[in-house]
Every structure is written in C-alpha cells, then in structure tokens.
Design a protein around this motif. Structure first.
Motif, mmCIF file in Angstrom:
data_model
loop_
_atom_site.group_PDB
_atom_site.id
_atom_site.type_symbol
_atom_site.label_atom_id
_atom_site.label_comp_id
_atom_site.label_asym_id
_atom_site.label_seq_id
_atom_site.Cartn_x
_atom_site.Cartn_y
_atom_site.Cartn_z
ATOM 1 N N ALA A 227 0.859 -1.179 0.000
ATOM 2 C CA ALA A 227 0.000 0.000 0.000
ATOM 3 C C ALA A 227 0.899 1.233 0.000
ATOM 4 C CB ALA A 227 -0.927 0.008 1.209
ATOM 5 N N PHE A 228 0.349 2.345 -0.433
ATOM 6 C CA PHE A 228 1.166 3.558 -0.478
ATOM 7 C C PHE A 228 0.274 4.786 -0.460
ATOM 8 C CE2 PHE A 228 -0.339 3.202 -4.656
ATOM 9 C CZ PHE A 228 -0.016 4.311 -5.424
ATOM 10 N N SER A 229 0.889 5.906 -0.110
ATOM 11 C CA SER A 229 0.254 7.211 -0.216
ATOM 12 C C SER A 229 1.286 8.134 -0.836
ATOM 13 C CB SER A 229 -0.187 7.723 1.161
ATOM 14 O OG SER A 229 -1.006 8.868 1.037
ATOM 15 N N MET A 230 1.033 8.538 -2.080
ATOM 16 C CA MET A 230 2.007 9.330 -2.830
ATOM 17 C C MET A 230 1.738 10.814 -2.616
ATOM 18 S SD MET A 230 3.108 9.047 -6.848
ATOM 19 C CE MET A 230 3.597 7.331 -6.622
ATOM 20 N N ALA A 231 2.780 11.546 -2.252
ATOM 21 C CA ALA A 231 2.633 12.943 -1.848
ATOM 22 C C ALA A 231 3.186 13.900 -2.890
ATOM 23 C CB ALA A 231 3.349 13.176 -0.516
ATOM 24 N N ARG A 232 2.532 15.047 -2.965
ATOM 25 C CA ARG A 232 3.023 16.194 -3.733
ATOM 26 C C ARG A 232 3.065 17.404 -2.809
ATOM 27 N NH1 ARG A 232 0.907 17.019 -9.919
ATOM 28 N NH2 ARG A 232 1.722 15.084 -10.807
ATOM 29 N N THR A 233 3.953 18.338 -3.107
ATOM 30 C CA THR A 233 3.990 19.594 -2.362
ATOM 31 C C THR A 233 4.324 20.733 -3.323
ATOM 32 O OG1 THR A 233 6.355 19.797 -1.805
ATOM 33 C CG2 THR A 233 5.033 18.280 -0.455
ATOM 34 N N ASP A 234 4.006 21.953 -2.875
ATOM 35 C CA ASP A 234 4.378 23.124 -3.667
ATOM 36 C C ASP A 234 5.731 23.677 -3.241
ATOM 37 O OD1 ASP A 234 3.838 24.297 -1.227
ATOM 38 O OD2 ASP A 234 2.331 25.692 -1.981
ATOM 39 N N GLY A 236 6.310 24.882 -0.445
ATOM 40 C CA GLY A 236 6.089 25.932 0.547
ATOM 41 C C GLY A 236 5.295 25.421 1.729
ATOM 42 N N THR A 237 3.966 25.594 1.676
ATOM 43 C CA THR A 237 3.120 25.210 2.802
ATOM 44 C C THR A 237 2.063 24.180 2.437
ATOM 45 O OG1 THR A 237 1.556 27.030 2.361
ATOM 46 C CG2 THR A 237 3.406 27.473 3.861
ATOM 47 N N ARG A 238 1.894 23.879 1.156
ATOM 48 C CA ARG A 238 0.789 23.025 0.729
ATOM 49 C C ARG A 238 1.282 21.628 0.359
ATOM 50 N NH1 ARG A 238 -2.667 25.217 -3.704
ATOM 51 N NH2 ARG A 238 -4.405 24.251 -2.567
ATOM 52 N N TYR A 239 0.541 20.655 0.843
ATOM 53 C CA TYR A 239 0.854 19.237 0.653
ATOM 54 C C TYR A 239 -0.397 18.551 0.122
ATOM 55 C CZ TYR A 239 0.627 14.454 2.684
ATOM 56 O OH TYR A 239 0.415 13.112 2.919
ATOM 57 N N GLY A 240 -0.214 17.602 -0.766
ATOM 58 C CA GLY A 240 -1.363 16.881 -1.284
ATOM 59 C C GLY A 240 -1.022 15.424 -1.534
ATOM 60 N N THR A 241 -2.043 14.575 -1.472
ATOM 61 C CA THR A 241 -1.869 13.172 -1.849
ATOM 62 C C THR A 241 -2.591 12.956 -3.174
ATOM 63 O OG1 THR A 241 -3.713 12.682 -0.348
ATOM 64 C CG2 THR A 241 -1.483 12.192 0.417
ATOM 65 N N VAL A 242 -1.856 12.422 -4.152
ATOM 66 C CA VAL A 242 -2.422 12.240 -5.484
ATOM 67 C C VAL A 242 -2.871 10.808 -5.719
ATOM 68 C CG1 VAL A 242 -1.239 14.165 -6.571
ATOM 69 C CG2 VAL A 242 -0.063 11.990 -6.369
ATOM 70 N N MET A 243 -2.443 9.897 -4.887
ATOM 71 C CA MET A 243 -2.910 8.511 -4.952
ATOM 72 C C MET A 243 -2.616 7.837 -3.627
ATOM 73 S SD MET A 243 -4.348 5.905 -6.244
ATOM 74 C CE MET A 243 -4.648 6.243 -7.966
ATOM 75 N N THR A 244 -3.635 7.224 -3.073
ATOM 76 C CA THR A 244 -3.473 6.370 -1.899
ATOM 77 C C THR A 244 -4.212 5.078 -2.203
ATOM 78 O OG1 THR A 244 -3.344 8.241 -0.355
ATOM 79 C CG2 THR A 244 -3.941 6.091 0.558
ATOM 80 N N GLY A 245 -3.512 3.968 -2.122
ATOM 81 C CA GLY A 245 -4.171 2.727 -2.497
ATOM 82 C C GLY A 245 -3.460 1.505 -1.953
ATOM 83 N N THR A 246 -4.119 0.379 -2.121
ATOM 84 C CA THR A 246 -3.615 -0.899 -1.626
ATOM 85 C C THR A 246 -3.725 -1.941 -2.725
ATOM 86 O OG1 THR A 246 -4.473 -0.338 0.570
ATOM 87 C CG2 THR A 246 -3.831 -2.626 0.207
ATOM 88 N N GLY A 247 -2.693 -2.790 -2.844
ATOM 89 C CA GLY A 247 -2.754 -3.894 -3.781
ATOM 90 C C GLY A 247 -3.884 -4.850 -3.424
ATOM 91 N N ARG A 248 -4.443 -5.489 -4.418
ATOM 92 C CA ARG A 248 -5.634 -6.318 -4.206
ATOM 93 C C ARG A 248 -5.409 -7.415 -3.161
ATOM 94 N NH1 ARG A 248 -7.289 -7.042 -10.599
ATOM 95 N NH2 ARG A 248 -7.693 -4.825 -11.005
ATOM 96 N N ASP A 249 -4.207 -7.959 -3.095
ATOM 97 C CA ASP A 249 -3.941 -9.061 -2.176
ATOM 98 C C ASP A 249 -3.855 -8.616 -0.723
ATOM 99 O OD1 ASP A 249 -3.826 -10.657 -4.407
ATOM 100 O OD2 ASP A 249 -1.637 -10.739 -4.497
ATOM 101 N N PHE A 250 -3.825 -7.309 -0.489
ATOM 102 C CA PHE A 250 -3.580 -6.817 0.874
ATOM 103 C C PHE A 250 -4.709 -5.946 1.403
ATOM 104 C CE2 PHE A 250 0.511 -7.455 -1.241
ATOM 105 C CZ PHE A 250 1.156 -8.295 -0.337
ATOM 106 N N ARG A 251 -5.821 -5.916 0.719
ATOM 107 C CA ARG A 251 -6.906 -5.032 1.136
ATOM 108 C C ARG A 251 -7.634 -5.572 2.366
ATOM 109 N NH1 ARG A 251 -8.824 -3.528 -5.057
ATOM 110 N NH2 ARG A 251 -6.920 -2.337 -5.506
ATOM 111 N N GLY A 252 -8.276 -4.633 3.058
ATOM 112 C CA GLY A 252 -9.016 -5.005 4.260
ATOM 113 C C GLY A 252 -8.184 -5.075 5.514
ATOM 114 N N LYS A 253 -6.926 -4.646 5.435
ATOM 115 C CA LYS A 253 -6.025 -4.711 6.596
ATOM 116 C C LYS A 253 -5.670 -3.324 7.146
ATOM 117 C CE LYS A 253 -3.877 -8.840 4.560
ATOM 118 N NZ LYS A 253 -4.514 -9.819 5.458
#
Length: 309
Positions: A227-234, A236-253
């Motif tokens: 699983a991962f949460s991919m981050a972007r920033t400017d 400066g002060t702003r942060y964003g996540t552009v994709m957060t997900g889990t592989g099919r074999d590891f979901r529900g955990k």
C-alpha cells in the motif's frame, strides 16, 4: 476590450506565473507551480498532444485551458478539455474562446469523445450544457488544516509490515509503478487507464517536480510494496496526496490508512500547513478514510462529456 486565445509560452516565466495565478484563483484545491506547468508541457507523452492555452484580455491572462488526448486509455479517441477563468474575469468570452480552440485542436486529432471537469455551480454547468456536454460522475475536493487540525495518533505497523518512504525506492521504483498501475485500474471513473509504459510513468509521475519522495509512504509486506500514499507539495506550505491505495492481495487490513497517516504526520512535522486531496464521489472507502483524518469537502466538480461528430 479584446479577448484572444493563444498557446502558453513555457519560455516566458511571466506566462507560467499567470497560468498558475488564474488556476489557483479559480481552483484553489489543487497544487501547481510555474515549474510544474513547464515540466508538464516538456515531458508529457507525445501521444497526448498536450496543449495548454491561455486567454488574454488586453494583455492580461484571464483564463487557462489544459487540452489533450487520454493516450493511456485502451479506448482511442478520448480527449479532455479543462477550462478555468479567473472568477473576477468571467462573462467576457474567455471561456467560449478557450473551448472553441480546444475542441478544434482535439477534433483535428481525431477525438470522438471529450471530457471536461466543471465546478458544481449553476453558471458553470449551464455553460457546459449549452456547449452540448452532458453531466456524468462527480468528485470531491477535500481539504485538511494541518496546522490547526488534530490528526489521528500514529500507529505502529502490525507484525510483518514495514513503513518506508519513497526515497527507499529511488534506485528502483518499478515496484511502486506496478502498485500504482494496479490501484489506478480499480479507481472509479469515466475513462479506463492502463499504466503500461514505465518510462512514461517515471517522467510524468515519479520524477515530477511536485512529487515528494520523502513524504511518500509505502507499506511493505515481505519486501513487497502493499500500500502507499504518494505525496506532492508546492515546496512551501501546501501538501497533497495524489494517490493512496492498496494492492488487491492486501486489502481489508488498514494498510492504506496506515501509510497515509504516516505521510500526513511527517508532512506536518516538515512545516506544511494545508493538505488537499480529491475523491470520486463513488469511492466510499477512500472518502471514509479521509473523513477519519479530518478532511472536509471544499468543493464538488462534475465530469461532463460530449460526443463529437
């Protein structure tokens, strides 16, 4: 007052700054910088035929458009046109001129279906519908006050799970590419995307100037990214996540929640004060996770579709 449309000039710093200024005024829920706009134009896949446009009124940039083909979809002939006009410069014809130029460009490339994101406001929706677009699905823009909000406490990974940062995969990010490709395939949306071009992913995602490998968190199970949460920033002060997900074999955990919580805490510790993200309104599991973190809905955007020919 005369309004005209032209191509963005990436070699002109003022043009890049004006593009970002208009986009942030009209859509303050996404992260752009002049460097990221220039990078997109220079590194977008050639099959996308990407063409950013600006509308000028007496020399002042008052509108922008991002125009191209969805090159990574298994269905050919799909294009996109996303137009934003400065809120204080609407009803001057800029939006119409931008859409006209975009549609002409995409039609010449053989596009048969066009997609456009439209903020869920009566005037915007009426404009799209007059142009022959019909409403499809919708998405939320979400915002979290990192400086003053209260994040859930950090949790220790369960046995067998290790939290790493994106920098740990700098030498070989292919496992993250494979995880990203698997999760994007399950994202709800109008357009199917297939990540099959690793080199394009490296250019457009992993090496993008907004990506923060340091703040990206990866949950690893038996040496494999789960699983991962991919981050972007400017930067400066702003942060964003552009994709957060889990592989099919590891979901529900709870691994996606674990990864994103780690990334959010590290972003706040690094001095970022605002977090932004977005979710398709049909993505109930991810919406629930973001609400758990304290994100609030900032705006809604509606996907509009037009068939050409």
């Amino acid at each position: 007052m005369a309004t005209t449309v032209r191509d963005l000039r990436p070699e002109a710093r003022a043009d890049l700054e004006d593009f970002v200024r208009v986009r942030e005024s009209a859509l303050p829920f996404m992260i752009y910088t002049p460097d990221s706009v220039a990078y997109d134009l220079a590194h977008m896949h050639t099959d996308a035929h990407y063409r950013p446009l600006v509308a000028e009124e007496d020399g002042e940039v008052i509108g922008t458009a991002q125009v191209g083909l969805v090159y990574d979809s298994p269905e050919p002939g799909q294009g996109y046109v996303n137009v934003y006009v400065h809120p204080e410069r609407t009803r001057r014809g800029a939006g119409t001129l931008l859409v006209n130029a975009a549609e002409e460009h995409l039609a010449a490339l053989g596009a048969s279906r066009l997609y456009a994101w439209v903020l869920d406001e009566p005037a915007n929706r009426a404009f799209a519908e007059r142009r022959g677009y019909h409403a499809s699905r919708s998405a939320y823009f979400l915002r979290l006050d990192l400086a003053n909000g209260t994040l859930p406490p950090l949790q220790a990974p369960p046995p067998g799970v290790e939290l790493r940062t994106g920098t740990d995969f700098a030498a070989d990010p292919r496992p993250l590419f494979e995880l990203d490709a698997a999760t994007i395939a399950d994202e709800p949306g109008d357009v199917d995307n297939e990540f099959t071009d690793y080199e394009a992913w490296l250019r457009e995602t992993w090496h993008h100037p907004l990506i923060s490998q340091e703040l990206t968190t990866v949950a690893v199970v038996d040496g494999r990214p789960a699983a991962f949460s991919m981050a972007r920033t400017d930067g400066g002060t702003r942060y964003g996540t552009v994709m957060t997900g889990t592989g099919r074999d590891f979901r529900g955990k709870g691994l996606a929640k674990l990864a994103k919580n780690d990334s959010l805490h590290r972003a706040r510790a690094a001095g970022f004060t605002e977090a932004v993200t977005g979710n398709d309104t049909g993505n109930g599991p991810m919406i629930a996770i973001n609400k758990w973190f304290g994100y609030e809905t900032a705006a809604t955007e509606v996907r509009y579709v037009r068939e050409l020919g």
